[in-house]
Design a protein around this motif. Structure first.
Motif, mmCIF file in Angstrom:
data_model
loop_
_atom_site.group_PDB
_atom_site.id
_atom_site.type_symbol
_atom_site.label_atom_id
_atom_site.label_comp_id
_atom_site.label_asym_id
_atom_site.label_seq_id
_atom_site.Cartn_x
_atom_site.Cartn_y
_atom_site.Cartn_z
ATOM 1 N N TYR A 124 0.864 -1.175 0.000
ATOM 2 C CA TYR A 124 0.000 0.000 0.000
ATOM 3 C C TYR A 124 0.901 1.226 0.000
ATOM 4 O O TYR A 124 1.545 1.536 1.010
ATOM 5 C CB TYR A 124 -0.912 -0.015 1.228
ATOM 6 N N GLY A 125 1.006 1.904 -1.138
ATOM 7 C CA GLY A 125 1.898 3.049 -1.281
ATOM 8 C C GLY A 125 1.392 4.289 -0.557
ATOM 9 O O GLY A 125 0.210 4.419 -0.259
ATOM 10 N N HIS A 126 2.312 5.188 -0.294
ATOM 11 C CA HIS A 126 1.952 6.475 0.308
ATOM 12 C C HIS A 126 1.021 7.231 -0.628
ATOM 13 O O HIS A 126 1.236 7.268 -1.837
ATOM 14 C CB HIS A 126 3.195 7.320 0.572
ATOM 15 N N LEU A 127 0.000 7.841 -0.069
ATOM 16 C CA LEU A 127 -0.947 8.606 -0.870
ATOM 17 C C LEU A 127 -0.410 9.981 -1.247
ATOM 18 O O LEU A 127 -0.747 10.515 -2.300
ATOM 19 C CB LEU A 127 -2.265 8.777 -0.111
ATOM 20 N N GLU A 128 0.437 10.547 -0.389
ATOM 21 C CA GLU A 128 0.964 11.884 -0.637
ATOM 22 C C GLU A 128 2.075 11.807 -1.682
ATOM 23 O O GLU A 128 3.024 11.049 -1.534
ATOM 24 C CB GLU A 128 1.529 12.505 0.646
ATOM 25 N N ARG A 129 1.957 12.618 -2.720
ATOM 26 C CA ARG A 129 2.974 12.607 -3.779
ATOM 27 C C ARG A 129 4.361 12.918 -3.251
ATOM 28 O O ARG A 129 5.351 12.398 -3.749
ATOM 29 C CB ARG A 129 2.596 13.587 -4.885
ATOM 30 N N SER A 130 4.428 13.746 -2.241
ATOM 31 C CA SER A 130 5.727 14.114 -1.688
ATOM 32 C C SER A 130 6.423 12.941 -1.012
ATOM 33 O O SER A 130 7.616 13.004 -0.731
ATOM 34 C CB SER A 130 5.568 15.269 -0.687
ATOM 35 N N ARG A 131 5.682 11.841 -0.771
ATOM 36 C CA ARG A 131 6.263 10.679 -0.085
ATOM 37 C C ARG A 131 6.375 9.458 -0.999
ATOM 38 O O ARG A 131 6.695 8.362 -0.533
ATOM 39 C CB ARG A 131 5.427 10.349 1.148
#
Length: 127
Positions: A60-67
């Motif tokens: 499950y990847g980070h939702l925030e693009r910065s992360r």
């Protein structure tokens, strides 16, 4: 839910706030062993019916693009530690191609390139 769906065993990671959460469910107690986990993955060794051992990673990847780079680095770290064939499935929250997106704002090139590089570095391919 595990019992309702007739699975013998499960391993879950609770969601944080309104997003996330992972679950792996399996039918026979001795066919899946959880070997590692974080809030963004569950790593399992699976023994299939032909007695072949392989890795199944729920992701499950980070939702925030910065992360996003944190997610890509996690994939790379998991890949580097594996000695068995593996399958990684879940929500990556990234695209491999602009053709995968319909409408809306253009998808940033750095996200496409970064995710493609991570997939390539891990010798993964899109099924």
């Amino acid at each position: 839910m595990r019992c309702r769906l007739s699975f013998a065993s499960s391993f879950t990671i609770d969601r944080i706030d309104r997003g996330g959460g992972l679950a792996v469910l399996w039918r026979s107690d001795n066919l899946c062993i959880v070997t590692g986990y974080s809030s963004h993955h569950i790593d399992n060794v699976v023994l299939d019916l032909q007695h072949f051992r392989w890795r199944l990673i729920g992701f499950y990847g980070h939702l925030e693009r910065s992360r996003c780079t944190e997610s890509w680095d996690l994939l790379r770290n998991l890949s580097a530690a594996l000695t068995l064939a593996w399958c990684c499935l879940g929500g990556f929250d990234n695209l491999l191609s602009v053709e995968d997106k319909l409408g809306g704002v253009d998808y940033p090139q750095w996200l496409l390139t970064g995710f493609r590089n991570a997939v390539s570095d891990c010798s993964l391919f899109d099924m």
